[in-house]
Design a protein around this motif. Structure first.
Motif, PDB file in Angstrom:
ATOM      1  N   UNK A  79       0.829  -1.203   0.000  1.00 27.65           N
ATOM      2  CA  UNK A  79       0.000   0.000   0.000  1.00 27.65           C
ATOM      3  C   UNK A  79       0.864   1.254   0.000  1.00 27.65           C
ATOM      4  N   UNK A  80       1.987   1.213   0.703  1.00 24.35           N
ATOM      5  CA  UNK A  80       2.898   2.363   0.707  1.00 24.35           C
ATOM      6  C   UNK A  80       3.517   2.571  -0.671  1.00 24.35           C
ATOM      7  N   UNK A  81       3.782   1.474  -1.376  1.00 27.73           N
ATOM      8  CA  UNK A  81       4.354   1.577  -2.722  1.00 27.73           C
ATOM      9  C   UNK A  81       3.338   2.137  -3.717  1.00 27.73           C
ATOM     10  N   UNK A  82       2.076   1.824  -3.501  1.00 28.35           N
ATOM     11  CA  UNK A  82       1.038   2.344  -4.375  1.00 28.35           C
ATOM     12  C   UNK A  82       0.998   1.726  -5.752  1.00 28.35           C
ATOM     13  N   UNK A  83       1.565   0.535  -5.900  1.00 34.12           N
ATOM     14  CA  UNK A  83       1.616  -0.111  -7.211  1.00 34.12           C
ATOM     15  C   UNK A  83       0.898  -1.456  -7.229  1.00 34.12           C
ATOM     16  N   UNK A  84       0.039  -1.699  -6.235  1.00 27.64           N
ATOM     17  CA  UNK A  84      -0.624  -2.991  -6.163  1.00 27.64           C
ATOM     18  C   UNK A  84       0.309  -4.045  -5.617  1.00 27.64           C
ATOM     19  N   UNK A  85      -0.064  -5.297  -5.781  1.00 28.36           N
ATOM     20  CA  UNK A  85       0.773  -6.379  -5.279  1.00 28.36           C
ATOM     21  C   UNK A  85       0.092  -7.715  -5.425  1.00 28.36           C
ATOM     22  N   UNK A  86       0.752  -8.735  -4.917  1.00 30.24           N
ATOM     23  CA  UNK A  86       0.324 -10.090  -5.179  1.00 30.24           C
ATOM     24  C   UNK A  86       0.739 -10.989  -4.030  1.00 30.24           C
ATOM     25  N   UNK A  87      -0.213 -11.655  -3.392  1.00 29.61           N
ATOM     26  CA  UNK A  87       0.083 -12.630  -2.346  1.00 29.61           C
ATOM     27  C   UNK A  87      -0.396 -14.000  -2.798  1.00 29.61           C
ATOM     28  N   UNK A  88       0.456 -14.998  -2.598  1.00 30.91           N
ATOM     29  CA  UNK A  88       0.091 -16.380  -2.902  1.00 30.91           C
ATOM     30  C   UNK A  88       0.264 -17.193  -1.624  1.00 30.91           C
TER      31      UNK A  88
ATOM     32  N   UNK B 274      -8.435  -5.597  -2.641  1.00 33.22           N
ATOM     33  CA  UNK B 274      -8.920  -5.276  -3.983  1.00 33.22           C
ATOM     34  C   UNK B 274      -8.816  -3.816  -4.345  1.00 33.22           C
ATOM     35  N   UNK B 275      -9.227  -2.936  -3.458  1.00 36.01           N
ATOM     36  CA  UNK B 275      -9.223  -1.499  -3.757  1.00 36.01           C
ATOM     37  C   UNK B 275      -7.821  -0.968  -3.985  1.00 36.01           C
TER      38      UNK B 275
ATOM     39  N   UNK C  95      -3.791  -8.552  -5.039  1.00 35.24           N
ATOM     40  CA  UNK C  95      -4.487  -9.819  -5.245  1.00 35.24           C
ATOM     41  C   UNK C  95      -3.982 -10.860  -4.249  1.00 35.24           C
ATOM     42  N   UNK C  96      -4.893 -11.716  -3.771  1.00 35.51           N
ATOM     43  CA  UNK C  96      -4.531 -12.773  -2.820  1.00 35.51           C
ATOM     44  C   UNK C  96      -5.194 -14.068  -3.266  1.00 35.51           C
ATOM     45  N   UNK C  97      -4.391 -15.086  -3.531  1.00 41.01           N
ATOM     46  CA  UNK C  97      -4.903 -16.368  -4.001  1.00 41.01           C
ATOM     47  C   UNK C  97      -4.187 -17.519  -3.296  1.00 41.01           C
ATOM     48  N   UNK C  98      -4.767 -18.698  -3.400  1.00 38.62           N
ATOM     49  CA  UNK C  98      -4.226 -19.861  -2.694  1.00 38.62           C
ATOM     50  C   UNK C  98      -4.004 -21.040  -3.637  1.00 38.62           C
ATOM     51  N   UNK C  99      -2.971 -21.828  -3.314  1.00 36.76           N
ATOM     52  CA  UNK C  99      -2.695 -23.087  -3.999  1.00 36.76           C
ATOM     53  C   UNK C  99      -2.796 -24.190  -2.954  1.00 36.76           C
ATOM     54  N   UNK C 100      -3.541 -25.249  -3.269  1.00 38.29           N
ATOM     55  CA  UNK C 100      -3.730 -26.343  -2.320  1.00 38.29           C
ATOM     56  C   UNK C 100      -3.102 -27.624  -2.864  1.00 38.29           C
ATOM     57  N   UNK C 101      -1.913 -27.969  -2.395  1.00 36.63           N
ATOM     58  CA  UNK C 101      -1.278 -29.231  -2.815  1.00 36.63           C
ATOM     59  C   UNK C 101      -1.674 -30.377  -1.891  1.00 36.63           C
ATOM     60  N   UNK C 102      -1.203 -31.564  -2.244  1.00 36.66           N
ATOM     61  CA  UNK C 102      -1.396 -32.719  -1.369  1.00 36.66           C
ATOM     62  C   UNK C 102      -0.266 -33.707  -1.598  1.00 36.66           C
ATOM     63  N   UNK C 103       0.272 -34.201  -0.514  1.00 40.69           N
ATOM     64  CA  UNK C 103       1.237 -35.291  -0.584  1.00 40.69           C
ATOM     65  C   UNK C 103       2.473 -35.000  -1.406  1.00 40.69           C
TER      66      UNK C 103
ATOM     67  N   UNK D 216      -7.734 -12.371 -11.238  1.00 40.49           N
ATOM     68  CA  UNK D 216      -8.081 -13.442 -10.304  1.00 40.49           C
ATOM     69  C   UNK D 216      -7.645 -13.067  -8.893  1.00 40.49           C
ATOM     70  N   UNK D 217      -8.581 -13.036  -7.962  1.00 40.47           N
ATOM     71  CA  UNK D 217      -8.253 -12.846  -6.544  1.00 40.47           C
ATOM     72  C   UNK D 217      -9.269 -13.607  -5.714  1.00 40.47           C
ATOM     73  N   UNK D 218      -8.848 -14.031  -4.535  1.00 41.02           N
ATOM     74  CA  UNK D 218      -9.701 -14.872  -3.704  1.00 41.02           C
ATOM     75  C   UNK D 218      -9.856 -16.268  -4.260  1.00 41.02           C
ATOM     76  N   UNK D 219      -9.006 -16.625  -5.222  1.00 37.62           N
ATOM     77  CA  UNK D 219      -9.129 -17.900  -5.918  1.00 37.62           C
ATOM     78  C   UNK D 219      -8.388 -19.033  -5.236  1.00 37.62           C
ATOM     79  N   UNK D 220      -8.722 -20.238  -5.631  1.00 41.42           N
ATOM     80  CA  UNK D 220      -8.106 -21.448  -5.098  1.00 41.42           C
ATOM     81  C   UNK D 220      -7.780 -22.379  -6.254  1.00 41.42           C
ATOM     82  N   UNK D 221      -6.536 -22.820  -6.315  1.00 34.18           N
ATOM     83  CA  UNK D 221      -6.139 -23.815  -7.312  1.00 34.18           C
ATOM     84  C   UNK D 221      -5.697 -25.072  -6.574  1.00 34.18           C
TER      85      UNK D 221
END
Length: 364
Positions: free
Chosen positions: A228-237, A273-274, A278-286, A347-352
């Motif tokens: 938010x301080x950078x003012x250029x958006x961002x991406x969390x996984x 969002x505002x 963006x914040x999204x999740x990856x769900x692996x297994x094993x 895509x945000x709030x997504x799950x893969x």
């Protein structure tokens, strides 16, 4: 900065020739009295070239001044050099920028396993990487490997315990001082433990919550502050688990913490969002290959839960998937890369899910 950009645009428009396209108007050299010189560029190498050129320039100025005075080029002469047609032609031959060129990614738990694969995948497409891991020696080794493979200062490392607030804040400070900011934060650091509920100690419960839930919160919170301080958006996984959505027998502490991760990601998608975060999740297994977690008690504990031997676990996981495949760290890395890239810009709030197909974990 705004004043510099405005003046550069005036300089360009006053001297341009037909067909000229203005370079980025952002300054490459910033002088701060009492501190020194900060340089920028499309990557760390470009920033260092700016540093070298400016140091040579002031050396020439100093030498010229001692010989009777320094006289600068006129604006028109400077423009003729900066937009020299031959140089423009050479620049046109450069390969197209990669998807994450100019981006900085902080990846937690990246000294091994999934985190290491994610760091390698993001750097492959141009990102600079900050390896943040409790295993400081392992983190330095991975950063060294990426730098050797990808080029000058492509990666750095910082020792960090995700449960220690001061260390998380310090990791982001390290990233800012090394590369100027953070565009991508990958929440991956983790542990795993297994026990029937009657044998789940308070220490086991709290440790899972502290690392997998509170740790993800601290890393995400500091990412939000900086982005938010950078003012250029961002991406969390967020790297969650099949257990984020499917009940895990004899793994209540782990599964509950993993479910908290997923819901935290969805909550933060709403908050970010505002600001273009963006914040999204990856769900692996094993994912057993290359994992420090699966090299410990977790393998034996999960095998005991299913009534098989530890060495049979990989085959067990493969056979329970719809696709009859084993999931590798590189598979998770591909999903994380896509979510971090411009291809997933909407895509945000997504799950893969990357689990080979586990019906109980189908998202619904």
């Amino acid at each position: 900065m705004a004043r510099f950009k405005s003046k550069y645009a005036e300089y360009f428009n006053a001297n341009r020739s037909e067909g000229d396209v203005m370079f980025t108007p952002s300054p490459r050299v910033v002088l701060i009295p009492g501190l020194g010189l900060i340089t920028g560029g499309p990557d760390a190498m470009g920033a260092d070239v700016s540093r070298q050129l400016y140091l040579r320039a002031i050396q020439v100025m100093k030498a010229a001044s001692s010989l009777g005075g320094f006289v600068s080029l006129s604006a028109a002469e400077s423009y003729a050099i900066e937009y020299w047609p031959l140089e423009l032609y050479k620049l046109s031959l450069k390969p197209a920028p990669k998807a994450l060129e100019g981006h900085v990614a902080l990846v937690t738990g990246a000294a091994s396993g999934i985190g290491r694969a994610i760091a390698a995948r993001l750097s492959q497409d141009g990102a600079h990487i900050v390896i943040a891991d409790l295993n400081a020696d392992g983190g330095r080794a991975v950063a060294g490997e990426l730098t050797t493979l990808r080029g000058y200062r492509r990666a750095t490392s910082v020792g960090m315990n995700v449960t220690e607030e001061a260390q998380v804040v310090g990791a982001y400070s390290c990233a800012v001082l090394a590369y100027g900011g953070v565009d991508i934060a990958v929440n991956n650091a983790g542990i795993a433990s297994s026990a029937p509920i009657e044998e789940t100690s308070l220490e086991m419960w709290n440790r899972n919550q502290s690392i997998l839930s509170t740790g993800y919160f601290l890393v995400a919170r500091e990412a939000f502050k900086l982005m938010k301080a950078q003012g250029t958006g961002g991406n969390l996984v967020f790297i969650g688990s099949k257990n984020s959505v499917a009940a895990g027998k004899n793994a209540a502490a782990y599964s509950t913490a993993k479910a908290a991760e997923l819901h935290l990601a969805r909550c933060l998608a709403e908050e970010g969002g505002a600001a273009g975060i963006r914040v999204n999740s990856v769900l692996p297994d094993g994912v057993l290959a290359g994992s420090s977690i699966w090299d410990g008690r977790w393998r034996a504990e999960r095998a005991a839960t299913y009534g098989i031997e530890p060495e049979e676990l990989e085959e067990f996981y493969r056979n329970r998937t719809t696709l009859k495949v084993n999931v590798l760290p590189e598979d998770i890395a591909e999903a994380a890369f896509w979510l971090a890239s411009p291809a997933a810009a909407k895509t945000t709030g997504g799950v893969i899910t990357v689990d080979g197909g586990v019906p109980t974990a189908y998202v619904r």
